[in-house]
Design a protein around this motif. Structure first.
Motif, mmCIF file in Angstrom:
data_model
loop_
_atom_site.group_PDB
_atom_site.id
_atom_site.type_symbol
_atom_site.label_atom_id
_atom_site.label_comp_id
_atom_site.label_asym_id
_atom_site.label_seq_id
_atom_site.Cartn_x
_atom_site.Cartn_y
_atom_site.Cartn_z
ATOM 1 N N GLY A 18 -10.554 -0.070 -5.158
ATOM 2 C CA GLY A 18 -10.044 1.224 -5.592
ATOM 3 C C GLY A 18 -10.110 1.383 -7.093
ATOM 4 O O GLY A 18 -10.123 2.510 -7.606
ATOM 5 N N LEU A 19 -10.177 0.257 -7.820
ATOM 6 C CA LEU A 19 -10.387 0.334 -9.263
ATOM 7 C C LEU A 19 -11.848 0.691 -9.548
ATOM 8 O O LEU A 19 -12.724 0.443 -8.719
ATOM 9 C CB LEU A 19 -10.048 -1.002 -9.926
ATOM 10 C CG LEU A 19 -8.557 -1.295 -10.148
ATOM 11 C CD1 LEU A 19 -8.385 -2.706 -10.704
ATOM 12 C CD2 LEU A 19 -7.923 -0.275 -11.088
ATOM 13 N N PRO A 20 -12.130 1.267 -10.721
ATOM 14 C CA PRO A 20 -13.512 1.658 -11.026
ATOM 15 C C PRO A 20 -14.456 0.457 -11.033
ATOM 16 O O PRO A 20 -14.066 -0.660 -11.387
ATOM 17 C CB PRO A 20 -13.397 2.258 -12.438
ATOM 18 C CG PRO A 20 -11.963 2.631 -12.594
ATOM 19 C CD PRO A 20 -11.188 1.643 -11.789
ATOM 20 N N PHE A 58 -2.365 6.023 -5.368
ATOM 21 C CA PHE A 58 -2.683 4.822 -4.597
ATOM 22 C C PHE A 58 -2.262 4.997 -3.138
ATOM 23 O O PHE A 58 -3.011 4.658 -2.209
ATOM 24 C CB PHE A 58 -1.970 3.610 -5.206
ATOM 25 C CG PHE A 58 -2.162 2.336 -4.438
ATOM 26 C CD1 PHE A 58 -3.324 1.598 -4.580
ATOM 27 C CD2 PHE A 58 -1.184 1.866 -3.571
ATOM 28 C CE1 PHE A 58 -3.515 0.419 -3.874
ATOM 29 C CE2 PHE A 58 -1.358 0.697 -2.857
ATOM 30 C CZ PHE A 58 -2.523 -0.036 -3.016
ATOM 31 N N ALA A 59 -1.071 5.559 -2.925
ATOM 32 C CA ALA A 59 -0.586 5.770 -1.563
ATOM 33 C C ALA A 59 -1.512 6.702 -0.780
ATOM 34 O O ALA A 59 -1.797 6.465 0.406
ATOM 35 C CB ALA A 59 0.831 6.327 -1.594
ATOM 36 N N ARG A 60 -2.018 7.733 -1.448
ATOM 37 C CA ARG A 60 -2.938 8.660 -0.777
ATOM 38 C C ARG A 60 -4.249 7.961 -0.422
ATOM 39 O O ARG A 60 -4.800 8.170 0.668
ATOM 40 C CB ARG A 60 -3.192 9.882 -1.661
ATOM 41 C CG ARG A 60 -2.009 10.850 -1.717
ATOM 42 C CD ARG A 60 -2.426 12.181 -2.308
ATOM 43 N NE ARG A 60 -2.753 12.072 -3.728
ATOM 44 C CZ ARG A 60 -1.862 12.257 -4.710
ATOM 45 N NH1 ARG A 60 -0.599 12.535 -4.415
ATOM 46 N NH2 ARG A 60 -2.226 12.161 -5.967
ATOM 47 N N ARG A 61 -4.736 7.129 -1.318
ATOM 48 C CA ARG A 61 -5.971 6.398 -1.022
ATOM 49 C C ARG A 61 -5.772 5.445 0.145
ATOM 50 O O ARG A 61 -6.678 5.229 0.951
ATOM 51 C CB ARG A 61 -6.448 5.618 -2.258
ATOM 52 C CG ARG A 61 -6.989 6.471 -3.387
ATOM 53 C CD ARG A 61 -7.862 5.639 -4.321
ATOM 54 N NE ARG A 61 -7.168 4.457 -4.816
ATOM 55 C CZ ARG A 61 -6.432 4.419 -5.917
ATOM 56 N NH1 ARG A 61 -6.269 5.529 -6.645
ATOM 57 N NH2 ARG A 61 -5.847 3.298 -6.306
ATOM 58 N N MET A 62 -4.574 4.865 0.223
ATOM 59 C CA MET A 62 -4.314 3.916 1.298
ATOM 60 C C MET A 62 -4.316 4.593 2.669
ATOM 61 O O MET A 62 -4.667 3.979 3.677
ATOM 62 C CB MET A 62 -2.991 3.196 1.076
ATOM 63 C CG MET A 62 -3.007 2.221 -0.096
ATOM 64 S SD MET A 62 -4.385 1.033 -0.042
ATOM 65 C CE MET A 62 -5.615 1.860 -1.082
ATOM 66 N N ILE A 64 -1.340 -2.817 5.231
ATOM 67 C CA ILE A 64 -1.264 -1.700 4.277
ATOM 68 C C ILE A 64 -0.050 -0.827 4.582
ATOM 69 O O ILE A 64 0.716 -0.463 3.679
ATOM 70 C CB ILE A 64 -2.557 -0.868 4.321
ATOM 71 C CG1 ILE A 64 -3.718 -1.657 3.711
ATOM 72 C CG2 ILE A 64 -2.375 0.455 3.567
ATOM 73 C CD1 ILE A 64 -5.058 -0.971 3.834
ATOM 74 N N VAL A 65 0.136 -0.498 5.844
ATOM 75 C CA VAL A 65 1.289 0.322 6.233
ATOM 76 C C VAL A 65 2.589 -0.389 5.873
ATOM 77 O O VAL A 65 3.519 0.210 5.308
ATOM 78 C CB VAL A 65 1.237 0.644 7.738
ATOM 79 C CG1 VAL A 65 2.527 1.344 8.175
ATOM 80 C CG2 VAL A 65 0.028 1.528 8.052
#
Length: 325
Positions: free
Chosen positions: A158-160, A262-266, A291-292
């Motif tokens: 998720g990091l660039p 981050f939560a939205r990406r998860m 993740i959940v």
């Protein structure tokens, strides 16, 4: 070893607190001594451990060696922990840029050169972080999602994957212009010094001033206990509980935008993993569950921290920053 290719100078700070990491600390220092771009000095700051301090002095000497780069050993002179140890070292920095490396990490030979190149090519850069790549001491369990490698302070999914602005640098591998660090008052957090620095720099210099350069790599040891289920959920809970105090202490500079993103990406990651699970990937199913659970623990920790802050029960940070010079 080559001298810096620009007019920018750099010092490197390594903080240590336990003799259990002695061999790793020695390798961390050696990795900085072998950089393609030579730092002006390496500052080893020992965090409230007199035996470790004496051992470091025996190895490198308190006032520095005559070799280049010189190694100086310091005691944390403030009551706080990591943030205070870093502040102690910053007081002795004489270079344009100060870079930070963890005591259980080894920098690749071009780590410092790559960080400095960002400042040269992008004059608006104020803080630049690198990518700590995990060096697992045991086999990584299949259930552990790569999106949560931040749990043990490493580059996470998720990091660039190329130079780009970020909201949070990773403390194991980061750097900042020394004058800007003094301008924001140094570090103000015991446990979230990297996040504190990132937010304060972004507030004063703009979000584009905080950059992540994944090509500036280090190898960061992931200890065996950090790959357990117990460590995973406890870390998700406690780190988000204590973040509440850190955000509060930042004032207007603090916000939870990165956490919400981050939560939205998860949510999307969970869907992708469930689709893989349907095709028979059992690890993907377990990662989706992790993740959940991790998000749930983080949410509970945040709410608990908010409640304790309101009731005056959340511990106050002993790291209170530096007076701007």
């Amino acid at each position: 070893m080559a001298r810096p290719t620009s007019d920018l100078s750099a010092d490197v700070v390594i903080c240590a607190y336990t003799e259990d990491r002695w061999d790793m600390l020695c390798r961390a220092v050696a990795s900085v001594q072998e950089q393609s771009t030579v730092p002006g000095q390496i500052l080893v700051c020992v965090d409230h451990n007199e035996r470790l301090y004496e051992r470091c002095v025996e190895r490198w000497g308190a006032i520095g060696t005559t070799e280049l780069p010189t190694v100086r050993v310091l005691r944390n002179r403030f009551p706080g922990r990591l943030g205070s140890a870093r502040n102690t070292a910053v007081e002795q920095v004489s270079a344009d840029i100060v870079a930070f490396l963890d005591d259980d990490a080894e920098a690749t030979p071009t780590w410092l050169e790559t960080l400095l190149r960002v400042y040269v090519d992008h004059p608006g850069a104020v803080a630049v972080g690198g990518a700590p790549l995990p060096n697992h001491r045991i086999e990584r369990p299949g259930w552990f999602p790569h999106e949560f490698d931040w749990v043990f302070g490493c580059h996470y999914e998720g990091l660039p994957d190329q130079l780009a602005p970020v909201r949070h640098l990773i403390g194991a591998s980061m750097s900042v212009r020394t004058d800007a660090l003094w301008s924001v008052g140094g570090f103000h957090s015991d446990k979230h010094d990297d996040m504190d620095l990132s937010h304060r720099v972004a507030a004063d210099y703009g979000a584009a001033a905080v950059l992540y350069e994944p090509k500036a790599q280090i190898s960061h040891v992931v200890h065996a206990e950090r790959l357990t289920w117990s460590y995973f959920w406890r870390r998700c809970y406690w780190i988000n509980r204590s973040k509440v105090r850190a955000f509060h202490d930042m004032g207007e500079a603090g916000n939870i935008t990165a956490e919400l993103q981050f939560a939205r990406r998860m949510a999307a990651s969970v869907v992708r993993k469930l689709l893989r699970a349907v095709r028979g990937d059992t690890d993907a199913l377990r990662q989706a569950a992790a993740i959940v659970a991790g998000l749930g623990a983080a949410g509970v920790g945040h709410l608990q921290g908010k409640l304790e802050l309101r009731l005056g029960r959340l511990p106050v940070s002993l790291t209170t920053g530096l007076e701007p010079r």
